[in-house]
Write a protein that holds these residues in place. Structure first.
Motif, PDB file in Angstrom:
ATOM      1  N   LEU A 124       0.815  -1.216   0.000  1.00 40.96           N
ATOM      2  CA  LEU A 124       0.000   0.000   0.000  1.00 40.96           C
ATOM      3  C   LEU A 124       0.850   1.268   0.000  1.00 40.96           C
ATOM      4  CD1 LEU A 124      -2.778  -1.157   2.481  1.00 40.96           C
ATOM      5  CD2 LEU A 124      -2.944  -0.958  -0.002  1.00 40.96           C
ATOM      6  N   ARG A 125       2.144   1.116   0.263  1.00 41.14           N
ATOM      7  CA  ARG A 125       3.031   2.279   0.179  1.00 41.14           C
ATOM      8  C   ARG A 125       3.242   2.714  -1.269  1.00 41.14           C
ATOM      9  NH1 ARG A 125       8.021   0.801   4.325  1.00 41.14           N
ATOM     10  NH2 ARG A 125       6.739   0.030   6.064  1.00 41.14           N
ATOM     11  N   ALA A 126       2.924   1.853  -2.220  1.00 45.22           N
ATOM     12  CA  ALA A 126       3.116   2.175  -3.636  1.00 45.22           C
ATOM     13  C   ALA A 126       2.090   3.165  -4.159  1.00 45.22           C
ATOM     14  CB  ALA A 126       3.087   0.889  -4.470  1.00 45.22           C
ATOM     15  N   GLY A 127       1.144   3.555  -3.312  1.00 40.95           N
ATOM     16  CA  GLY A 127       0.193   4.573  -3.705  1.00 40.95           C
ATOM     17  C   GLY A 127      -1.025   4.029  -4.419  1.00 40.95           C
ATOM     18  N   GLY A 128      -1.849   4.929  -4.879  1.00 36.90           N
ATOM     19  CA  GLY A 128      -3.081   4.559  -5.543  1.00 36.90           C
ATOM     20  C   GLY A 128      -3.995   5.770  -5.644  1.00 36.90           C
TER      21      GLY A 128
END
Length: 466
Positions: A261-265
């Motif tokens: 979830l640290r990879a964004g979105g």
């Protein structure tokens, strides 16, 4: 401010199916009212859960927790005691919680502490897992062996603030949510707050104390994840009008995994066409098609709180006291604990559970809670919520008067599962703290639940259906 756009099916209007099923507890004097479409919640679950309740609650001679006959409890942890890790004191304000399977039949519990700056016992700061040294909230983690004995208790994340609820991930971690929007410089904080953090129940240093900034900065309450699509649904418990929103987060790495979830979105808010306030809907079975999801202009709320941002000429849909959230079957369910017109809501209610079907873009009001006559009776303000073994429902009460964990059967019958006996008032004017964090062991044989004040974590065992 970035351009607002929505991805949705065209508006196809509202359909209403009248279903009025009143269910009352078999326990004398509870005075609960309930209506809803339970088949939507528990379709395909074990038939044993057609039974309701376990009989009347038996007064606990120790004055801690009343349970039905045949059930027993164990106190796992209490605020003010020493953490087994030696890191300090068990923090105050036990809130959201989840249980994870460990090796050899062991269970890992991750527990939130909804601590503000005035908390009696702060979460101790620990190097490598502390976000803001001035934050008093965070999580602790307990490990129980196959016999249910606590073998470890330690800090899992520190330096956060007002950690209310959250939710488990399909990959075995916990997402803890800050229910605040305080910035650095407010209340002594050195960093901005209002984020979600990932916590590994086995090795907290693996996840550290990294805010998941793309998931938004607002008064977070709870989350639920679609295990197939990886979409994260989020509730917001804003304290004043305009009230909170219901969100979804479309991660750039939907397959998940620790740290994914640290990879964004992309963060979006739900718009129900023609319904600016969910409290205006009072009929169980009311359904709305063509639900839209609108991009949040500024997820970090750098200048304006998210719920106050410009979502276009048709606005966005708000609701008071958006709290519990969970995934069941192919749908996400979320709770509005109550709505008071005197506080700015469009209408009054004593608690709702909503169901969103992503495949059909449809939102349905499936459960309404509330006392028969007045708010002093039990049954108001559902908060944390979970599915019980085989598909039943357990609901933590956060209202006035006596505080219960209520069960809801497949037939729509509401029954008392537990009652808090710890009086935090006086003999003349008794008060009882709310329940929070109800969850079940992976094998379904033990129910874990927190008493918020005084912070107490219980393990309840007995002849659970299923």
């Amino acid at each position: 401010m970035s351009e607002t756009r929505s991805d949705s099916t065209p508006e196809s209007g509202r359909t209403v199916n009248r279903r009025q099923v009143l269910a009352r507890s078999g326990a004398v004097g509870l005075g609960i009212a309930f209506s809803g479409a339970l088949s939507e919640l528990f379709a395909g679950t074990a038939s044993a859960l057609g039974r309701s309740g376990y009989g009347p609650l038996v007064p606990d001679p120790n004055g801690l927790l009343d349970l039905p006959a045949g059930f027993r409890y164990q106190v796992l942890s209490r605020e003010g005691d020493r953490l087994r890790s030696g890191e300090g004191t068990v923090p105050s304000n036990h809130d959201g919680m989840s249980a994870f399977a460990g090796k050899g039949g062991s269970v890992h519990l991750v527990r939130n502490h909804e601590n503000r700056v005035t908390a009696r016992f702060a979460v101790p700061t620990v190097e490598g897992i502390t976000y803001d040294p001035q934050g008093k909230g965070g999580c602790t983690a307990l490990t129980l062996d196959h016999r249910g004995t606590v073998v470890s208790e330690r800090v899992a994340i520190a330096g956060t603030a007002v950690n209310c609820a959250g939710g488990p991930t399909p990959w075995g971690t916990w997402l803890t949510c800050e229910e605040t929007e305080d910035r650095a410089g407010t209340n002594g904080y050195t960093k901005d707050h209002g984020f979600i953090f990932e916590v590994d129940p086995v090795d907290p240093h693996r996840t550290g104390a990294v805010p998941l900034t793309a998931m938004g900065r607002f008064q977070h309450e709870a989350i639920a994840i679609d295990p197939q699509q990886g979409i994260v649904y989020e509730t917001e418990d804003a304290f004043e009008k305009p009230f909170g929103l219901f969100y979804r987060f479309l991660p750039n790495r939907p397959r998940g995994g620790v740290g994914s979830l640290r990879a964004g979105g992309r963060l979006q808010a739900m718009r129900v066409p023609g319904v600016p306030d969910l409290s205006s809907v009072q009929e169980t079975g009311a359904s709305f098609d063509g639900i839209e999801w609108v991009d949040v202009p500024d997820p970090l709320a750098t200048r304006t709180p998210v719920r106050l941002q410009d979502f276009g000429p048709r606005g966005i849909t708000h609701a008071q006291k958006l709290e519990g959230c969970y995934w069941g079957g192919t749908c996400v369910y979320f709770v509005s604990s109550f709505a008071h017109s005197t506080e700015g809501s469009a209408a009054d209610h004593f608690g709702q559970i909503w169901r969103y079907d992503p495949a059909a873009h449809r939102l349905t009001l499936v459960i309404v809670f509330g006392p028969d006559t007045e708010v002093q009776l039990p049954g108001e303000s559902p908060d944390n919520i979970c599915l019980a073994p085989g598909g039943g429902l357990m609901v933590c009460e956060d209202g006035n008067g006596a505080q219960h964990v209520f069960g809801v059967s497949r037939r729509g019958e509401v029954y008392a599962m537990a009652r808090n006996r710890q009086n935090i008032g006086t003999p003349e004017a008794p008060e009882w703290g709310e329940f929070a964090g109800v969850t079940f062991a992976p094998d379904g044989r033990t129910m874990y639940v927190n008493c918020y004040t005084p912070g107490t974590t219980f393990a309840v065992t007995g002849p659970f259906h299923g």
